[in-house]
Design a protein around this motif. Structure first.
Motif, PDB file in Angstrom:
ATOM      1  N   ILE A 247       0.809  -1.219   0.000  1.00  0.00           N
ATOM      2  CA  ILE A 247       0.000   0.000   0.000  1.00  0.00           C
ATOM      3  C   ILE A 247       0.840   1.267   0.000  1.00  0.00           C
ATOM      4  CG2 ILE A 247      -0.253  -0.058   2.514  1.00  0.00           C
ATOM      5  CD1 ILE A 247      -3.031   1.093   0.169  1.00  0.00           C
ATOM      6  N   ASP A 248       2.051   1.235   0.604  1.00  0.00           N
ATOM      7  CA  ASP A 248       2.837   2.466   0.652  1.00  0.00           C
ATOM      8  C   ASP A 248       3.206   2.952  -0.752  1.00  0.00           C
ATOM      9  OD1 ASP A 248       4.187   0.011   0.994  1.00  0.00           O
ATOM     10  OD2 ASP A 248       6.086   1.047   1.248  1.00  0.00           O
ATOM     11  N   ASP A 249       3.441   1.993  -1.673  1.00  0.00           N
ATOM     12  CA  ASP A 249       3.725   2.398  -3.043  1.00  0.00           C
ATOM     13  C   ASP A 249       2.473   2.961  -3.710  1.00  0.00           C
ATOM     14  OD1 ASP A 249       6.424   1.669  -2.983  1.00  0.00           O
ATOM     15  OD2 ASP A 249       5.905  -0.426  -3.298  1.00  0.00           O
ATOM     16  N   ILE A 250       1.317   2.441  -3.313  1.00  0.00           N
ATOM     17  CA  ILE A 250       0.071   2.901  -3.918  1.00  0.00           C
ATOM     18  C   ILE A 250      -0.322   4.282  -3.399  1.00  0.00           C
ATOM     19  CG2 ILE A 250      -2.408   2.400  -4.005  1.00  0.00           C
ATOM     20  CD1 ILE A 250      -0.569   0.901  -5.996  1.00  0.00           C
ATOM     21  N   VAL A 251       0.002   4.544  -2.145  1.00  0.00           N
ATOM     22  CA  VAL A 251      -0.235   5.896  -1.620  1.00  0.00           C
ATOM     23  C   VAL A 251       0.534   6.907  -2.472  1.00  0.00           C
ATOM     24  CG1 VAL A 251       0.202   7.438   0.332  1.00  0.00           C
ATOM     25  CG2 VAL A 251      -0.794   5.188   0.732  1.00  0.00           C
ATOM     26  N   ASP A 252       1.765   6.539  -2.866  1.00  0.00           N
ATOM     27  CA  ASP A 252       2.531   7.425  -3.747  1.00  0.00           C
ATOM     28  C   ASP A 252       1.825   7.620  -5.083  1.00  0.00           C
ATOM     29  OD1 ASP A 252       4.391   7.570  -1.762  1.00  0.00           O
ATOM     30  OD2 ASP A 252       5.745   6.087  -2.627  1.00  0.00           O
ATOM     31  N   VAL A 253       1.279   6.520  -5.629  1.00  0.00           N
ATOM     32  CA  VAL A 253       0.562   6.619  -6.905  1.00  0.00           C
ATOM     33  C   VAL A 253      -0.632   7.566  -6.770  1.00  0.00           C
ATOM     34  CG1 VAL A 253      -0.895   5.358  -8.552  1.00  0.00           C
ATOM     35  CG2 VAL A 253       1.257   4.362  -7.775  1.00  0.00           C
ATOM     36  N   ILE A 254      -1.374   7.429  -5.671  1.00  0.00           N
ATOM     37  CA  ILE A 254      -2.549   8.277  -5.462  1.00  0.00           C
ATOM     38  C   ILE A 254      -2.134   9.750  -5.379  1.00  0.00           C
ATOM     39  CG2 ILE A 254      -4.378   8.872  -3.813  1.00  0.00           C
ATOM     40  CD1 ILE A 254      -4.537   5.880  -3.147  1.00  0.00           C
ATOM     41  N   ARG A 255      -1.056  10.006  -4.655  1.00  0.00           N
ATOM     42  CA  ARG A 255      -0.577  11.386  -4.537  1.00  0.00           C
ATOM     43  C   ARG A 255      -0.151  11.944  -5.894  1.00  0.00           C
ATOM     44  NH1 ARG A 255      -0.114  13.479   0.469  1.00  0.00           N
ATOM     45  NH2 ARG A 255       0.366  12.082   2.192  1.00  0.00           N
ATOM     46  N   GLU A 256       0.587  11.135  -6.652  1.00  0.00           N
ATOM     47  CA  GLU A 256       1.042  11.601  -7.963  1.00  0.00           C
ATOM     48  C   GLU A 256      -0.138  11.873  -8.885  1.00  0.00           C
ATOM     49  OE1 GLU A 256       3.904   8.779  -9.476  1.00  0.00           O
ATOM     50  OE2 GLU A 256       5.180   9.132  -7.720  1.00  0.00           O
ATOM     51  N   GLU A 257      -1.126  10.993  -8.801  1.00  0.00           N
ATOM     52  CA  GLU A 257      -2.317  11.137  -9.617  1.00  0.00           C
ATOM     53  C   GLU A 257      -3.013  12.464  -9.298  1.00  0.00           C
ATOM     54  OE1 GLU A 257      -4.750  10.365 -12.497  1.00  0.00           O
ATOM     55  OE2 GLU A 257      -2.814   9.459 -12.026  1.00  0.00           O
ATOM     56  N   ALA A 258      -3.148  12.741  -7.994  1.00  0.00           N
ATOM     57  CA  ALA A 258      -3.782  13.994  -7.568  1.00  0.00           C
ATOM     58  C   ALA A 258      -2.968  15.194  -8.054  1.00  0.00           C
ATOM     59  CB  ALA A 258      -3.932  14.020  -6.052  1.00  0.00           C
TER      60      ALA A 258
END
Lengths: 449, 449
Positions: A247-258
């Motif tokens: 999930i920590d890598d996915i949190v980064d994806v979500i932030r980048e997406e935003a």
């Protein structure tokens, strides 16, 4: 949290380094969390940071390396020779190692890989093939797997054996003899299981979430978010288990997406790193500026049609920017809400109709309020005829801008164009041009020109 | 993932419900993941959804309820009487239960709480006191705790006992005899520990991350993100362990935060639900519109100063919207980048100076490109003097807009004002007014007025 990096502590560290003292590293630094150590190194210059880094043990070096800011890490990595790099990469999780490797030139990649032991190297070489925005590009190959027929005891033994390599264990993946994923086993169920049971008795095969290597990272984020997962298994197209994403890598994806959406709404068309070259940054911004320019030229043609009227009543020109800007502002407000609900996946057809109706109503209300307000001011500052023209025009412009702002992202979305491009300059420009027509049209009627 | 909701399946479900058949629920629905069931219910009308919901068992009902869209859930909850609600809430994790309870009127809250068993009720009553944007408002009271002196065996037994209540176990929290948090025990270390060991021998007390109940939810997100945590313990001010927050709730916080920034940059000042009343929505948008209006009025005063010049050369007015809009566009682009790096916490002083320098350089470059482009077009469409005026003015405006766009968010941040409010209307408006001055100033010089 306890740790907070103060300027005093940083100055102390700088002094120690200047005096070539390293005691403080063993006394204080190594007791900190790797993320905190990285925060300190981010603030030091490269030489100072390397001094501290060199005194850490290999495991800690790997952890700290991944927590550094991207640009600091890159500078850091550039100062290593390929032997050092090979050693560093072997200390990292495979997903992190491949990220660093991916940032190097192909020559450097070849050199570093040749220095690594061949098992580690072949894993990384495989991972390098995946696009970094896919599940394959995000996954790591360190995870714990168990076979269906294993007794629980063997699982625990395997876990002990494998756990050295695998940093964070959330779930054990259960595979059949062909390595095809068939289910999962939580550590909790392992702990509470009867020790004589076999995996087949206690594993969970219902509602198994997984992603394929070629799936988009946004889709991975959507799946993990929807099913509240802390890790998700990654399968190849034969359904064989090849990795996992945490999930920590996915949190980064979500932030980048935003961040990307925010930039796009602000008229920046490519996701450019903060430290990219000027030419690249310019290229990311010019498309929108050109649209703005063309809109402005179009606007000049509209106004050109009313040259005579402006010559007769120059004060008509005073409120051109007001009308144009307000259309843009209202349009951006409306479109932002629509773009967001599309991005969050909440837009059924029924809600679309009700949304347009609500925005239209809102446009009427805000148009009325703003129109009344500007009528008073314009009357006071200029004269009543201009007041009437500006306020009626503004009312109409706000109403239409609200409707355009709502409809355009919806239409773009229908035609599979990312509606985030619709906010910002595009809507602003459109509303500018339409607003000018409305304004001069109303002005001509009021002044009887 | 396998599940994808198709229109055909939805139509089938509707038909079954219309015929009052419920077999399909046991045959297919209950085998789906609660999040998938919720996705189906989101698409059905309230009556249909209640039909399906009523046929699920209590545990599944709780899981599905929390996965529904907010507005669907609210409609749903309204149809329950307080006995049903009390039953539903007891099936939920405490953080979810308190979210639902918090949405009710105080009378309804009192009624529902009086119907619950007193232990559950008192927990919820405590949780209701916390602001929903703090760690206390996000935490759940279900977690697994162990004492320092417990043998590992006892931990496993306790885990078995408590694990029924606690949905997802990531970490066991270790407390002393006063319930003060002293460390953590991962399930992995529990599995690999010697069974004769006691907790004190194997627990981890280094780099323990935690948050206090009164800490802001954004701070919780920052801590979990920085330290890559899947759950974080929550302490009261006596450092007693009172709850935990899991990453899935924090992913929601991160998304909401991004949405809020996006809205603020789009000129919407309050975070308003999609289904809020028109008056509330209007109030959220009016502040920015008023700033835009005042900017427009100011702009009209600027242009008013050049009334004579416009009377003499009406074509000067043609390019008013172009110059104003371009200033706004460039300013928004520059500020978006700065706002983002501030939000992501990447802004040391040294990087600030280099950022302003880079944006200024970029402004020069883009100003040159846009200026040259517009010179050609204006010359073609109008005449060379106007071409010279517009292009020089545009060049200067773009350059200044880039600098303003960078500096203003930085200054606001320094004075502890959320810089996200600086993008959008504020920068646009400022650049409008400044741009007009520059434009007419240049025009007067070129035309010798």
């Amino acid at each position: 949290m306890q740790f907070e990096l103060t300027r005093e502590y940083l100055d102390e560290i700088r002094d120690w380094i200047a005096e070539n003292q390293s005691n403080f590293i063993n006394d204080t630094i190594i007791h900190l969390h790797p993320a905190d150590i990285a925060e300190i190194l981010d603030e030091l210059n490269t030489e100072e940071a390397k001094f501290v880094y060199a005194h850490l043990d290999h495991d800690l070096q790997g952890d700290v390396l991944m927590e550094l800011e991207d640009d600091v890490r890159q500078k850091f990595v550039e100062t290593f020779n390929s032997d050092q790099l090979a050693l560093q990469l072997e200390n990292l999780d495979s997903d992190d190692a491949v990220d660093i490797l991916g940032e190097m030139s192909i020559d450097k990649q070849l050199e570093v890989i040749s220095k690594m032991d061949s098992e580690n190297a072949s894993e990384l070489v495989d991972l390098l093939n995946y696009d970094e925005n896919t599940a394959g590009g995000l996954m790591q190959t360190e995870f714990i797997r168990a076979k269906l027929e294993w007794p629980i005891n063997r699982c625990v033994i395997e876990l002990r054996r494998q756990a050295e390599e695998v940093d964070k264990v959330h779930t054990i993946y259960v595979v059949d003899n062909d390595d095809v994923l068939v289910g999962t086993l939580s550590l909790k169920s392992l702990l509470v299981a009867n020790s004589k049971a076999i995996v087949r008795d206690v594993y969970e095969n219902k509602n198994m979430a997984y992603v394929f290597t070629n799936e988009d990272s946004e889709e991975v984020a959507r799946v993990m978010d929807k099913y509240d997962l802390v890790s998700v298994p990654v399968l190849n197209l034969q359904k064989k288990l090849v990795g996992r994403i945490t999930i920590d890598d996915i949190v980064d994806v979500i932030r980048e997406e935003a961040d990307k959406d925010f930039q796009m709404a602000s008229g920046i068309s490519e996701n450019v790193e903060h430290d990219a070259g000027i030419l690249k940054m310019s290229r990311a911004r010019l498309p929108w500026l050109m649209i703005g320019l063309l809109g402005g030229v179009l606007g000049s043609q509209v106004i050109g049609n009313f040259e005579m009227q402006i010559g007769a009543i120059p004060s008509l020109a005073f409120f051109i920017p007001l009308v144009a800007a307000m259309g843009g502002n209202v349009g951006v407000q409306s479109s932002a809400i629509v773009v967001q609900s599309i991005a969050n996946g909440t837009s059924q057809f029924s809600s679309i109709l009700s949304r347009v109706r609500r925005e239209a109503l809102l446009g009427l209300l805000n148009g009325l309020i703003c129109g009344t307000f500007i009528f008073g001011i314009t009357w006071l500052l200029q004269d009543i005829k201009l007041g009437i023209s500006v306020s009626i025009a503004l009312f109409i412009v706000i109403f239409f801008a609200a409707i355009f702002g709502t409809l355009i992202p919806l239409i773009l979305h229908k035609y599979k164009i990312d509606p985030a491009v619709a906010t910002g300059p595009f809507i602003t420009t459109l509303n500018d041009v339409v607003g000018l027509f409305i304004y001069f049209g109303v002005g001509m009627m009021v002044f009887g020109l």
